[in-house]
Design an enzyme around this catalytic site. Structure first.
Site, PDB file in Angstrom:
ATOM      1  N   GLU A 134     -13.658   6.746 -14.596  1.00 48.79           N
ATOM      2  CA  GLU A 134     -13.561   5.385 -14.059  1.00 48.79           C
ATOM      3  C   GLU A 134     -14.848   4.593 -14.318  1.00 48.79           C
ATOM      4  OE1 GLU A 134     -10.796   4.145 -13.259  1.00 48.79           O
ATOM      5  OE2 GLU A 134      -9.725   6.058 -13.192  1.00 48.79           O
ATOM      6  N   PRO A 172       2.481   4.933   1.015  1.00 47.28           N
ATOM      7  CA  PRO A 172       3.082   5.338   2.280  1.00 47.28           C
ATOM      8  C   PRO A 172       2.052   5.960   3.219  1.00 47.28           C
ATOM      9  CG  PRO A 172       4.244   6.317   0.418  1.00 47.28           C
ATOM     10  CD  PRO A 172       3.060   5.620  -0.134  1.00 47.28           C
ATOM     11  N   GLY A 183       0.819  -1.207   0.000  1.00 47.32           N
ATOM     12  CA  GLY A 183       0.000   0.000   0.000  1.00 47.32           C
ATOM     13  C   GLY A 183       0.843   1.242   0.000  1.00 47.32           C
ATOM     14  N   THR A 219       3.148  -0.255   8.903  1.00 45.97           N
ATOM     15  CA  THR A 219       3.977  -0.512  10.078  1.00 45.97           C
ATOM     16  C   THR A 219       3.115  -0.638  11.323  1.00 45.97           C
ATOM     17  OG1 THR A 219       5.635   0.881   9.016  1.00 45.97           O
ATOM     18  CG2 THR A 219       6.003   0.314  11.311  1.00 45.97           C
ATOM     19  N   THR A 276      -0.207   4.615   5.122  1.00 46.00           N
ATOM     20  CA  THR A 276      -1.521   4.013   5.294  1.00 46.00           C
ATOM     21  C   THR A 276      -1.576   3.097   6.515  1.00 46.00           C
ATOM     22  OG1 THR A 276      -0.829   2.411   3.648  1.00 46.00           O
ATOM     23  CG2 THR A 276      -2.321   4.130   2.920  1.00 46.00           C
TER      24      THR A 276
HETATM   25  P1  ADP Z   1       3.296   3.036   6.571  1.00 43.48           P
HETATM   26  O1  ADP Z   1       4.107   2.027   7.284  1.00 43.48           O
HETATM   27  O2  ADP Z   1       2.160   2.428   5.782  1.00 43.48           O
HETATM   28  O3  ADP Z   1       4.051   4.008   5.754  1.00 43.48           O
HETATM   29  P2  ADP Z   1       2.787   3.968   9.219  1.00 43.48           P
HETATM   30  O4  ADP Z   1       2.281   2.737   9.848  1.00 43.48           O
HETATM   31  O5  ADP Z   1       4.202   4.299   9.458  1.00 43.48           O
HETATM   32  O6  ADP Z   1       2.527   3.925   7.656  1.00 43.48           O
HETATM   33  O7  ADP Z   1       1.838   5.176   9.622  1.00 43.48           O
HETATM   34  C1  ADP Z   1       2.345   6.370  10.163  1.00 43.48           C
HETATM   35  C2  ADP Z   1       1.417   6.926  11.197  1.00 43.48           C
HETATM   36  O8  ADP Z   1       0.191   7.349  10.628  1.00 43.48           O
HETATM   37  C3  ADP Z   1       1.016   5.906  12.247  1.00 43.48           C
HETATM   38  O9  ADP Z   1       1.936   5.864  13.269  1.00 43.48           O
HETATM   39  C4  ADP Z   1      -0.332   6.423  12.698  1.00 43.48           C
HETATM   40  O10 ADP Z   1      -0.205   7.429  13.656  1.00 43.48           O
HETATM   41  C5  ADP Z   1      -0.904   7.036  11.451  1.00 43.48           C
HETATM   42  N1  ADP Z   1      -1.764   6.085  10.739  1.00 43.48           N
HETATM   43  C6  ADP Z   1      -1.558   5.596   9.501  1.00 43.48           C
HETATM   44  N2  ADP Z   1      -2.541   4.773   9.137  1.00 43.48           N
HETATM   45  C7  ADP Z   1      -3.403   4.701  10.163  1.00 43.48           C
HETATM   46  C8  ADP Z   1      -4.618   3.991  10.397  1.00 43.48           C
HETATM   47  N3  ADP Z   1      -5.137   3.187   9.464  1.00 43.48           N
HETATM   48  N4  ADP Z   1      -5.244   4.158  11.578  1.00 43.48           N
HETATM   49  C9  ADP Z   1      -4.717   4.973  12.508  1.00 43.48           C
HETATM   50  N5  ADP Z   1      -3.569   5.657  12.357  1.00 43.48           N
HETATM   51  C10 ADP Z   1      -2.912   5.547  11.205  1.00 43.48           C
HETATM   52 ZN    ZN Z   2      -8.270   5.504 -17.132  1.00 44.28          ZN
END
Ligand code: ADP
Ligand code: ZN
Length: 608
Positions: free
Chosen positions: A419, A199, A197, A204, A201
């Site tokens: 779309e 960045p 997905g 982690t 989202t």
């Molecule tokens: P990725 O690893 O997908 O780049 P992270 O997990 O590092 O994203 O997300 C960064 C921060 O954004 C998290 O620590 C959280 O605070 C917030 N966040 C992102 N997605 C969510 C979610 N689905 N629900 C709640 N908080 C989120």
């Molecule tokens: Zn298209």
């Protein structure tokens, strides 16, 4: 090279440098000027020398202070066989002494002090390294750090808007909690799970939440940190990681930015030897461990398409979980999760904020809440109100706008029709890939919306009409825009590139043009068929043939254009209704759109 050895060599080099510097420094402290012997004799004759000490091979002495200054300049000169020296010294009243090795102690000290100093620092550093332990431990000295969190506090309640991903991960938690239950039944245990997905989202966060839910330790490491390391170090680090994790099983290993490390081998201008070694080690480790020991490997990437296929093979990262940007309801949930720790004014309508923020990731939304509290503090308020939230959204958008991801209302409408156009064509032509969902939540930099089509079965070859259908679906977006707005937009460019490429391949590679006949005009035929073909090397043919190819490509595309145009004219009502629903909900399923389309078509034929 062994890490410990290279580490020590650095210290020895540093020590030598320190010794040299300190030695010079001490010598410089008592500045001694070196004089030629003749100059020395002249100074004696002029009566400027105060005293002289005679050593085995030189004369060391001081000059008389001149004028007001009390400073006595030191000098030295070589000792020359000079029988007149003693007489001259007496004659000019210079005090002198015989052989004294007075510099010995000083020279000795200038070597001992730096060595002692350095040993002291060395001990100090080792003591500190030894103490650096605790819940959040750093292992080793290299750049790629293995982090271990023993007691993860994050749970699924902290992750919002990604319910599908959570559902898929529940089984993993079950397994980590009660591995016996799984092994007894002989069930297949997942080994590697790839979170895919954009960045921010929450990939982690999700991985940590799995560890938190199962109350197991969480090991994490980032793929990008391997890239600059010396050859061999990354591989050793991977070995380390698995060894440590096995010692703490059940546990989770999380590799962030897997694409940095797992790029297809041999890709890029230079095959990166270190990356390959590290990747190979990872593959070896993944094959080598038995999931029954209770180690689950998770990884995150936003570019699954560049991963080395070996990583995705069965028994490795064979399970993929999509973590997408949240829809409106999901955004509301994320906002609620983050607003929990914030004092909200009753007027702070989070639903309104969720409606304002299509395209925002979880991290962006967390940022909105954070910005709003900062604004409230700056304004001396003790609660966050709707005004602060709205302004925070604007600030975050301003930050995001550079990345061209957030759509204004008009663009949103256009993308919705575009779309829906793709999807209606795909739904109307039998035998095309099923339409799963249609979304106008922007994705990445390029795609403003997307229609997700999944093949119903594995395909190894495609017929001419199937390729034509693909071209038709690709044209659907642009033609829908034309039908409704009277003109096309730049949003369809990628579609046209793909459509043209397919048509070109049909003519040039697959011999599917009646006019040019069943010959291949491509120099090299790559097994490229089921992926969208890329324009390839120009083959060996005349200008005239080139022109004919262009004509044929155009004919194929034009034919499909006419076909799609007619289909969309017939389905104009469905196009309006579908787009409207899409604007409202941002994501709709293929089945929903099909229902709308069918009702409309039935109504139309009834009217006729
Ligand atoms: P990725 O690893 O997908 O780049 P992270 O997990 O590092 O994203 O997300 C960064 C921060 O954004 C998290 O620590 C959280 O605070 C917030 N966040 C992102 N997605 C969510 C979610 N689905 N629900 C709640 N908080 C989120
Ligand atoms: Zn298209």
């Amino acid at each position: 090279m062994n890490r410990q050895v290279s580490f020590s060599i650095w210290y020895v080099l540093l020590a030598i440098m320190a010794v040299v510097i300190v030695h010079d420094f001490i010598l410089a402290l008592n500045q001694v000027e070196e004089l030629p012997y003749s100059e020395f004799k002249r100074l004696v004759a002029e009566g400027k020398v105060a005293e002289v000490a005679v050593t085995s091979h030189m004369l060391v002495g001081t000059l008389k202070s001149e004028g007001d200054s009390k400073e006595q300049k030191a000098f030295r000169t070589v000792r020359v066989e000079d029988p007149d020296l003693v007489r001259e010294l007496n004659q000019h009243g210079v005090t002198f002494a015989g052989v004294i090795e007075s510099t010995f102690l000083r020279d000795l000290l200038s070597w001992i002090i730096p060595v002692a100093l350095f040993v002291g620092i060395w001990f100090f550093i080792f003591r500190r390294l030894g103490q650096a332990q605790g819940g959040f431990m750093q292992v080793g000295q290299s750049k790629a750090k293995i982090y271990m969190e023993k007691d993860v506090k994050v749970t699924f309640a902290d992750v919002a808007g990604v319910d599908e991903a959570k559902d898929e991960l529940r089984e993993v938690i079950e397994f980590l909690k009660t591995p016996e239950k799984f092994t007894k039944l002989g069930g297949k245990i997942p080994k590697g799970i790839l979170l895919v997905g954009p960045p921010g989202t929450g990939k982690t966060l999700l991985a940590r939440a799995v560890a938190g839910e199962a109350s197991v330790p969480f090991f994490s490491i980032s793929g990008s940190e391997f890239v600059e390391m010396f050859v061999g170090v990354g591989a050793a680090r991977v070995r380390d990681l698995f060894e440590q994790a096995k010692g703490k099983a059940p546990c989770i290993i999380f590799i962030d930015e897997l694409d940095a490390l797992g790029k297809a081998r041999g890709m890029g201008p230079m095959a990166h030897e270190e990356r390959e070694q590290t990747l190979n080690q990872l593959l070896v480790e993944m094959d080598g461990f038995d999931p029954r020991v209770g180690v689950i490997l998770m990884a995150a990437t936003n570019r699954p398409e560049i991963l080395d296929p070996a990583l995705l093979r069965a028994g490795r990262f064979d399970r993929h979980v999509t973590v997408d940007r949240p829809d409106k309801k999901g955004r509301l949930d994320v906002l609620r999760v983050h607003a929990k720790k914030v004092a909200l004014n009753p007027d702070a309508d989070l639903e309104q904020i969720a409606a304002m923020t299509p395209g925002f990731s979880g991290a962006d939304l967390a940022n909105v809440i954070n910005e709003s509290t900062l604004l409230a503090v700056r304004r001396g308020k003790d609660q966050v109100g709707i005004a602060e939230l709205q302004e925070a959204v604007e600030r975050v958008i301003a930050g995001l706008e550079k990345k061209n991801r957030v759509l204004n209302k008009m663009e949103k409408e256009r993308v919705a029709y575009h779309e829906t156009g793709h999807a209606l064509i795909a739904l109307s032509i039998p035998g095309t890939d099923q339409v799963q969902k249609i979304s106008i939540i922007p994705r990445g930099v390029a795609a403003l919306g997307y229609t997700l089509q999944l093949p119903t079965e594995d395909r190894f070859l495609m017929t001419k009409s199937e390729l034509e259908n693909k071209v038709a679906v690709l044209l659907g977006g642009r033609i829908a825009e034309e039908t409704i707005f009277g003109e096309a937009s730049t949003g369809a460019q990628n579609d046209l590139v793909k459509a043209t490429d397919i048509a070109k391949s049909m003519v040039k590679a697959y011999g599917m043009s009646d006019k040019l006949g069943t010959i291949t005009l491509e120099q090299e035929r790559q097994p490229q068929f089921l992926q969208l073909p890329v324009a390839s090397e120009r083959g060996d043919y005349s200008e005239e043939t080139a022109r004919e190819i262009d004509c044929e490509v155009r004919r194929i595309v034009d034919e499909q254009y006419g076909r799609v145009k007619q289909m969309l004219e017939e389905r104009k009502a469905a196009l309006h209704q579908g787009a409207k629903l899409l604007i409202e909900r941002e994501v709709i399923t293929g089945a929903e759109l099909k229902a709308i389309m069918d009702v409309n078509l039935v109504e139309q034929s009834a009217r006729r």
